[in-house]
Design an enzyme around this catalytic site. Structure first.
Site, PDB file in Angstrom:
ATOM      1  N   CYS A  11      -2.960   5.848  -1.020  1.00 42.78           N
ATOM      2  CA  CYS A  11      -2.949   7.431  -1.082  1.00 42.78           C
ATOM      3  C   CYS A  11      -3.226   7.890   0.306  1.00 42.78           C
ATOM      4  O   CYS A  11      -3.365   7.289   1.332  1.00 42.78           O
ATOM      5  CB  CYS A  11      -4.191   7.569  -1.758  1.00 42.78           C
ATOM      6  SG  CYS A  11      -4.590   6.909  -3.515  1.00 42.78           S
ATOM      7  N   GLY A  37       1.727   9.180  -1.328  1.00 43.25           N
ATOM      8  CA  GLY A  37       1.399   9.351  -2.367  1.00 43.25           C
ATOM      9  C   GLY A  37       2.037  10.570  -3.143  1.00 43.25           C
ATOM     10  O   GLY A  37       2.054  11.720  -2.543  1.00 43.25           O
ATOM     11  N   ASN A 111      -8.898   6.555  -0.100  1.00 40.97           N
ATOM     12  CA  ASN A 111      -7.758   5.672   0.133  1.00 40.97           C
ATOM     13  C   ASN A 111      -8.034   4.222   0.258  1.00 40.97           C
ATOM     14  O   ASN A 111      -8.711   3.826   1.329  1.00 40.97           O
ATOM     15  CB  ASN A 111      -6.846   6.343   1.249  1.00 40.97           C
ATOM     16  CG  ASN A 111      -5.754   5.336   1.860  1.00 40.97           C
ATOM     17  OD1 ASN A 111      -5.263   5.212   2.911  1.00 40.97           O
ATOM     18  ND2 ASN A 111      -5.221   4.573   0.806  1.00 40.97           N
ATOM     19  N   GLY A 112      -7.632   3.450  -0.389  1.00 45.59           N
ATOM     20  CA  GLY A 112      -7.843   1.829  -0.483  1.00 45.59           C
ATOM     21  C   GLY A 112      -8.057   1.350  -1.896  1.00 45.59           C
ATOM     22  O   GLY A 112      -8.293   2.086  -2.675  1.00 45.59           O
ATOM     23  N   TYR A 251       5.999  -0.574   6.759  1.00 47.13           N
ATOM     24  CA  TYR A 251       6.557   0.226   5.574  1.00 47.13           C
ATOM     25  C   TYR A 251       5.929   1.562   5.381  1.00 47.13           C
ATOM     26  O   TYR A 251       6.449   2.435   5.367  1.00 47.13           O
ATOM     27  CB  TYR A 251       6.630  -0.504   4.182  1.00 47.13           C
ATOM     28  CG  TYR A 251       7.082   0.452   3.369  1.00 47.13           C
ATOM     29  CD1 TYR A 251       8.625   0.824   2.999  1.00 47.13           C
ATOM     30  CD2 TYR A 251       6.218   0.975   2.604  1.00 47.13           C
ATOM     31  CE1 TYR A 251       8.811   1.778   1.932  1.00 47.13           C
ATOM     32  CE2 TYR A 251       6.468   1.836   1.265  1.00 47.13           C
ATOM     33  CZ  TYR A 251       7.949   1.992   1.242  1.00 47.13           C
ATOM     34  OH  TYR A 251       8.368   2.908   0.067  1.00 47.13           O
ATOM     35  N   CYS A 443      -4.705  -7.430   9.068  1.00 46.48           N
ATOM     36  CA  CYS A 443      -4.692  -8.271   7.838  1.00 46.48           C
ATOM     37  C   CYS A 443      -3.335  -8.511   7.524  1.00 46.48           C
ATOM     38  O   CYS A 443      -2.546  -7.342   7.500  1.00 46.48           O
ATOM     39  CB  CYS A 443      -5.407  -7.590   6.509  1.00 46.48           C
ATOM     40  SG  CYS A 443      -4.858  -8.245   4.845  1.00 46.48           S
TER      41      CYS A 443
HETATM   42  P1  AMP Z   1      13.024  -4.582  -3.749  1.00 44.59           P
HETATM   43  O1  AMP Z   1      14.276  -3.962  -4.554  1.00 44.59           O
HETATM   44  O2  AMP Z   1      11.947  -4.808  -4.798  1.00 44.59           O
HETATM   45  O3  AMP Z   1      13.257  -5.834  -2.783  1.00 44.59           O
HETATM   46  O4  AMP Z   1      12.330  -3.549  -2.584  1.00 44.59           O
HETATM   47  C1  AMP Z   1      12.614  -3.436  -1.450  1.00 44.59           C
HETATM   48  C2  AMP Z   1      12.611  -2.019  -0.802  1.00 44.59           C
HETATM   49  O5  AMP Z   1      11.311  -1.260  -1.348  1.00 44.59           O
HETATM   50  C3  AMP Z   1      12.875  -1.960   0.606  1.00 44.59           C
HETATM   51  O6  AMP Z   1      13.615  -0.982   1.109  1.00 44.59           O
HETATM   52  C4  AMP Z   1      11.440  -1.421   1.179  1.00 44.59           C
HETATM   53  O7  AMP Z   1      11.606  -0.571   2.077  1.00 44.59           O
HETATM   54  C5  AMP Z   1      10.879  -0.879   0.049  1.00 44.59           C
HETATM   55  N1  AMP Z   1       9.453  -1.210  -0.094  1.00 44.59           N
HETATM   56  C6  AMP Z   1       8.438  -1.992   0.514  1.00 44.59           C
HETATM   57  N2  AMP Z   1       7.418  -2.125   0.368  1.00 44.59           N
HETATM   58  C7  AMP Z   1       7.234  -1.056  -0.770  1.00 44.59           C
HETATM   59  C8  AMP Z   1       6.051  -0.384  -1.394  1.00 44.59           C
HETATM   60  N3  AMP Z   1       4.821  -0.792  -1.423  1.00 44.59           N
HETATM   61  N4  AMP Z   1       6.294   0.612  -2.170  1.00 44.59           N
HETATM   62  C9  AMP Z   1       7.604   1.135  -2.353  1.00 44.59           C
HETATM   63  N5  AMP Z   1       8.720   0.433  -1.687  1.00 44.59           N
HETATM   64  C10 AMP Z   1       8.409  -0.326  -0.870  1.00 44.59           C
END
Ligand code: AMP
Length: 466
Positions: A11, A37, A111-112, A251, A443
């Site tokens: 969030c 979010g 958030n967390g 990300y 982390c």
């Molecule tokens: P996937 O198809 O599951 O391998 O998703 C990879 C894509 O999801 C990459 O382009 C990342 O930028 C994006 N991504 C990475 N972590 C997250 C996250 N926590 N929530 C949503 N998208 C993510």
């Protein structure tokens, strides 16, 4: 109440103190933090006597009309953006949470993720507490309200001593704003000056929009109290070890933000791209990003390697939540809605594609196919600006279960075959840690399975796993 929802709280939070239009500024801050979010948002304001709350499902700009913001008077406000996750997409989980208790009114925006929320909740319920939501944040408010310690600060300190996990937290009463960061500092939280008042936000991009000036981070374990007397800092929580979330850089945070000691996210991502190029060079004609998440790292990779950069995939930014798929199924409809290859640029070329991470591997597989079939690329070399994602996050990033993380069960070589790329390389763990300042303070459990804190359930799961 049946307790089936997973605790997911990826969030964004914003707080404004000492501004005549506090709710309007909070609204703008939430808009700047919309990436943190999109499930729902809320604002709670105070005119010094009463707390006012407005919250709904949806995006900030759709939720708050001028009329609705007028229902939020006063010079103090906090706001919250909630992330959309399966199972808990309901209004009752949208924050801020507001309650009346023996000392007055209280609102909270969190958030967390707490790792001991389930145990605490069961304990509180056994003593008669009635929960309105399935959000772990409600546990905090119950602990404060039911504490037998003296005043509010003592009650908060008492509650904080019981909770365990990630919390960047805003608490407001009728006349003060309290900002708290857990002793590990998992999630970012910064404080800024604003026209004689103050603003607090998950990321500094919120300050930029409202014209606040960054002062400093709320420190891990710190509680900052802002009221008419000014600003006061307390350290109710002993900071054993810092564990800033490295995935915020990779990300989650916005590139225009500066987090974890004022480090610019765009700069870090570009450096990750440079490091990736140093570690994993390959002869090619063009470097392209997976937009938007791969853009800064792709620029860094291109600069370092000397290979030209261009936008070979164009993103459509106007995708709603649901989209009606034509009756006659279109192959890879989901990814095609979002991305389209530029055939005139890609045709016959050897392409290096940069993305920030592979989670399940489905996006990468579709992108490689798209670049070859739609774009006519001769070779596709995927480069990832982080190490393989092998562990789920228990501290507030929405990741699937360990089994669903492709890199937890497959080698890079196997993943390369699955996504049908000519080559696939990830950034090394050493390379990642070289780029951030004070690398021992992070982390990186999602990449190395070294979890600073675990819930009882997670501990059991870990034992099974290792
Ligand atoms: P996937 O198809 O599951 O391998 O998703 C990879 C894509 O999801 C990459 O382009 C990342 O930028 C994006 N991504 C990475 N972590 C997250 C996250 N926590 N929530 C949503 N998208 C993510």
């Amino acid at each position: 109440m049946e307790f089936t929802d997973k605790f997911h709280d990826e969030c964004g939070v914003v707080g404004v103190f000492g501004q005549s239009e506090a709710a309007n500024l909070t609204y703008l801050g939430l808009h700047a933090l919309q990436h943190r979010g999109q499930e729902g948002a809320g604002i709670c304001s105070s005119d010094g006597r009463v707390l006012y709350i407005e919250k709904s499902m949806g995006l900030v700009a759709d939720i708050f009309s001028e009329k609705r913001l007028k229902r939020l008077p006063g010079s103090l406000a906090i706001g919250h953006n909630r992330y959309s996750t399966a199972g808990s997409s309901v209004l009752k989980n949208v924050q801020p949470i507001v309650v009346n208790y023996s000392l007055g009114s209280l609102a909270i925006a969190h958030n967390g993720n707490l790792v001991n929320a389930l145990e605490l909740r069961k304990e509180l319920e056994s003593k008669g507490a009635i929960f309105q939501s399935t959000s772990d944040s409600e546990v905090i408010i119950h602990l404060i309200a039911s504490s037998t310690a003296g005043g509010l600060y003592e009650r908060i300190t008492d509650a904080l001593g019981k909770i365990c996990g990630a919390f960047s937290l805003l608490i407001m009463t009728e006349n003060e704003l309290i900002a708290i960061r857990d002793p590990y500092g998992f999630r970012p939280l910064s404080i800024g000056k604003h026209d004689g008042g103050y603003a607090v936000a998950s990321e500094t991009c919120a300050f930029d929009l409202i014209g606040a000036e960054y002062m400093r981070d709320i420190e891990p374990g710190e509680m900052v109290i802002i009221n008419d007397k000014g600003i006061r800092s307390m350290k109710p929580l002993y900071a054993k070890k810092h564990a800033f979330c490295i995935f915020e850089f990779i990300y989650f945070s916005k590139p225009d933000s500066c987090i974890f000691g004022n480090q610019n996210v765009n700069h870090i991502r570009k450096e990750l791209g440079r490091q990736l190029a140093r570690e994993n060079p390959i002869e090619a004609d063009l470097v392209i990003p997976v937009p938007d998440s791969g853009v800064p790292a792709a620029l860094g990779y291109a600069e370092q390697s000397g290979i030209p950069f261009d936008f070979g995939l164009i993103r459509n930014h106007y995708i709603g939540r649901t989209f009606i798929e034509p009756k006659q199924a279109i192959r890879h409809f989901g990814v095609k809605l979002k991305l389209n290859p530029v055939r005139k640029l890609l045709e016959g070329k050897r392409i290096i594609v940069i993305d920030d991470s592979i989670v399940r591997g489905t996006t990468s597989k579709k992108i490689v196919k798209m670049l070859k079939e739609g774009g006519g690329a001769k070779e596709v070399h995927l480069r990832i600006s982080s190490p393989p994602t092998i562990g789920p996050c228990f501290y507030g990033i929405d990741t699937p279960t360990r089994k669903e993380l492709i890199a937890s069960t497959h080698t890079p070589e196997e993943i390369k075959k699955y996504i049908t790329a000519e080559s696939l390389s990830y950034l090394s763990m050493d390379g990642l840690l070289k780029v951030v300042a004070n690398p021992e303070q992070y982390c990186s459990a999602c990449f190395d399975n070294k979890y600073p804190l675990l819930s009882l359930q997670d501990k059991e799961e870990q034992i099974e796993l290792f």
